[in-house]
Design a protein around this motif. Structure first.
Motif, PDB file in Angstrom:
ATOM      1  N   ILE A 117       1.037  -1.534  -0.065  1.00  0.00           N
ATOM      2  CA  ILE A 117      -0.086  -0.416  -0.034  1.00  0.00           C
ATOM      3  C   ILE A 117       1.027   1.292  -0.720  1.00  0.00           C
ATOM      4  O   ILE A 117       0.825   2.355  -0.293  1.00  0.00           O
ATOM      5  CB  ILE A 117      -1.242  -0.423   1.138  1.00  0.00           C
ATOM      6  CG1 ILE A 117      -0.312  -0.042   2.310  1.00  0.00           C
ATOM      7  CG2 ILE A 117      -1.950  -1.007   1.010  1.00  0.00           C
ATOM      8  CD1 ILE A 117      -0.908   0.752   3.438  1.00  0.00           C
ATOM      9  N   TYR A 123      -3.445   5.998  -0.593  1.00  0.00           N
ATOM     10  CA  TYR A 123      -3.351   4.067  -0.167  1.00  0.00           C
ATOM     11  C   TYR A 123      -5.177   3.687   0.728  1.00  0.00           C
ATOM     12  O   TYR A 123      -4.732   2.484   0.484  1.00  0.00           O
ATOM     13  CB  TYR A 123      -2.180   4.444   0.578  1.00  0.00           C
ATOM     14  CG  TYR A 123      -2.648   4.992   2.176  1.00  0.00           C
ATOM     15  CD1 TYR A 123      -3.421   4.564   3.894  1.00  0.00           C
ATOM     16  CD2 TYR A 123      -2.137   6.833   2.223  1.00  0.00           C
ATOM     17  CE1 TYR A 123      -3.245   5.421   3.989  1.00  0.00           C
ATOM     18  CE2 TYR A 123      -2.224   7.211   3.030  1.00  0.00           C
ATOM     19  CZ  TYR A 123      -2.664   7.060   4.470  1.00  0.00           C
ATOM     20  OH  TYR A 123      -3.098   7.531   5.423  1.00  0.00           O
ATOM     21  N   GLU A 124      -5.380   4.749   0.888  1.00  0.00           N
ATOM     22  CA  GLU A 124      -6.764   4.369   1.902  1.00  0.00           C
ATOM     23  C   GLU A 124      -7.945   3.460   0.406  1.00  0.00           C
ATOM     24  O   GLU A 124      -8.455   3.001   1.373  1.00  0.00           O
ATOM     25  CB  GLU A 124      -7.400   5.928   2.032  1.00  0.00           C
ATOM     26  CG  GLU A 124      -6.889   6.423   3.257  1.00  0.00           C
ATOM     27  CD  GLU A 124      -6.468   8.248   2.867  1.00  0.00           C
ATOM     28  OE1 GLU A 124      -5.980   7.060   1.215  1.00  0.00           O
ATOM     29  OE2 GLU A 124      -5.879   8.609   3.317  1.00  0.00           O
ATOM     30  N   ILE A 127      -6.576  -0.243   0.642  1.00  0.00           N
ATOM     31  CA  ILE A 127      -7.003  -0.896   1.984  1.00  0.00           C
ATOM     32  C   ILE A 127      -9.043  -0.820   1.932  1.00  0.00           C
ATOM     33  O   ILE A 127      -8.765  -1.755   2.290  1.00  0.00           O
ATOM     34  CB  ILE A 127      -6.672   0.057   3.150  1.00  0.00           C
ATOM     35  CG1 ILE A 127      -5.219   0.410   3.128  1.00  0.00           C
ATOM     36  CG2 ILE A 127      -7.581  -0.188   4.031  1.00  0.00           C
ATOM     37  CD1 ILE A 127      -4.660   1.625   4.755  1.00  0.00           C
ATOM     38  N   HIS A 130      -8.959  -3.627  -0.772  1.00  0.00           N
ATOM     39  CA  HIS A 130      -8.465  -5.124   0.322  1.00  0.00           C
ATOM     40  C   HIS A 130     -10.150  -5.838   1.371  1.00  0.00           C
ATOM     41  O   HIS A 130      -9.622  -7.009   1.491  1.00  0.00           O
ATOM     42  CB  HIS A 130      -7.026  -4.545   1.579  1.00  0.00           C
ATOM     43  CG  HIS A 130      -5.435  -4.640   0.731  1.00  0.00           C
ATOM     44  ND1 HIS A 130      -5.328  -4.018  -0.286  1.00  0.00           N
ATOM     45  CD2 HIS A 130      -5.121  -5.551   1.276  1.00  0.00           C
ATOM     46  CE1 HIS A 130      -4.409  -3.867  -0.546  1.00  0.00           C
ATOM     47  NE2 HIS A 130      -3.265  -4.638  -0.419  1.00  0.00           N
ATOM     48  N   ILE A 142      -1.892  -6.313   6.976  1.00  0.00           N
ATOM     49  CA  ILE A 142      -0.781  -5.562   6.409  1.00  0.00           C
ATOM     50  C   ILE A 142       0.189  -5.201   6.676  1.00  0.00           C
ATOM     51  O   ILE A 142      -0.313  -4.147   8.019  1.00  0.00           O
ATOM     52  CB  ILE A 142      -1.998  -4.184   5.661  1.00  0.00           C
ATOM     53  CG1 ILE A 142      -3.251  -4.404   4.927  1.00  0.00           C
ATOM     54  CG2 ILE A 142      -1.413  -2.919   4.896  1.00  0.00           C
ATOM     55  CD1 ILE A 142      -4.578  -3.656   4.700  1.00  0.00           C
ATOM     56  N   TRP A 177      -4.876   3.446   9.497  1.00  0.00           N
ATOM     57  CA  TRP A 177      -5.486   2.050   9.236  1.00  0.00           C
ATOM     58  C   TRP A 177      -7.128   1.833   9.946  1.00  0.00           C
ATOM     59  O   TRP A 177      -7.698   1.153   9.665  1.00  0.00           O
ATOM     60  CB  TRP A 177      -4.419   1.043   8.877  1.00  0.00           C
ATOM     61  CG  TRP A 177      -3.332   1.619   8.007  1.00  0.00           C
ATOM     62  CD1 TRP A 177      -2.375   2.680   7.133  1.00  0.00           C
ATOM     63  CD2 TRP A 177      -2.037   0.944   7.863  1.00  0.00           C
ATOM     64  NE1 TRP A 177      -1.239   2.253   7.277  1.00  0.00           N
ATOM     65  CE2 TRP A 177      -0.835   1.170   7.602  1.00  0.00           C
ATOM     66  CE3 TRP A 177      -1.537  -0.748   9.420  1.00  0.00           C
ATOM     67  CZ2 TRP A 177       0.558   1.099   7.395  1.00  0.00           C
ATOM     68  CZ3 TRP A 177      -0.421  -1.072   8.746  1.00  0.00           C
ATOM     69  CH2 TRP A 177       0.577  -0.370   7.870  1.00  0.00           C
TER      70      TRP A 177
END
Length: 246
Positions: A117, A123-124, A127, A130, A142, A177
């Protein structure tokens, strides 16, 4: 999903030209992390995002999972599953695809990525993608390297600047996260830093003085690992989260 990558397919191909399929040494920090939070199974499924060349998939195989993976390296669909089968593991689907373009009609009991990530600005969103692949009651793992920590950042900024440039330091915040995953229906089992003190770098060429300093640092690291026994945001090698979908 907006594509905001810090790397290219060509970048990864150039770094994987001489890959040998093999497991990491016993006690590798990420493998220990997997074993701590993922239960053994007889019929579960696991997928790794950015799976090639797959050393950590073998750890899920040890736990009894059917192994699956996605990566845009072409050998992800051939060489990697063949190696895993030779190791005696159950294999499922191995896709060659950009994760941003990946569509899958199934979910998995474990979804994981290790050092993935942080190569994206958004990156959010990565996630969230995912999380959508996790079965109800399933697990999400992660991890990223901890280049944001003060000591780690100092070392990479002075001895690994080119590699540092393709990592999004803002992504290396497991507390963030956790807040995101809570909103997406996950129970947080762990968030923080792990793996002890360690320092690795890319292949950037350094001037003579920095090479000599690096030589000294690299010989001090194993000794410091024995002295620094607790994990911290400043020193530890990895950021990580383990979560379960409610």
């Amino acid at each position: 999903m907006t594509n905001e990558k810090l790397t290219t397919q060509e970048y990864w191909q150039s770094n994987r030209e001489s890959v040998v399929f093999k497991r990491h040494e016993a006690g590798h920090g990420i493998d220990v992390f997997i074993q701590k939070f993922i239960p053994a199974t007889t019929n579960g499924s696991a997928i790794e995002i950015g799976s090639f060349p797959g050393p950590h998939l073998a750890t899920f195989g040890d736990l009894g999972y059917e192994l699956n993976g996605i990566d845009f390296c072409p050998d992800n669909a051939t060489g990697l599953p063949e190696w895993l089968k030779r190791e005696g593991f159950k294999t499922g689907d191995f896709w060659v695809s950009d994760f941003f373009e990946f569509k899958c009609d199934r979910q998995f009991d474990v979804v994981s990525s290790f050092g993935f990530i942080e190569h994206f600005l958004n990156y959010e969103e990565v996630i969230t993608k995912h999380a959508a692949l996790v079965n109800k009651g399933g697990y999400l793992l992660i991890t990223t390297p901890n280049f944001r920590g003060s000591v780690q950042h100092f070392l990479h900024n002075h001895f690994d600047k080119a590699n540092l440039a393709v990592h999004n330091l803002e992504s290396m915040q497991p507390d963030k996260w956790a807040e995101q995953l809570k909103q997406e229906g996950f129970e947080i089992l762990y968030k923080g830093h792990f793996g002890g003190f360690w320092f690795w770098r890319g292949a950037e060429k350094l001037p003579f003085i920095k090479r000599k300093l690096l030589w000294i640092i690299q010989r001090l690291v194993p000794r410091l690992r024995k002295l620094i026994v607790s994990d911290s945001a400043a020193l530890s090698a990895y950021c990580g989260i383990a979560a379960r979908k409610l």
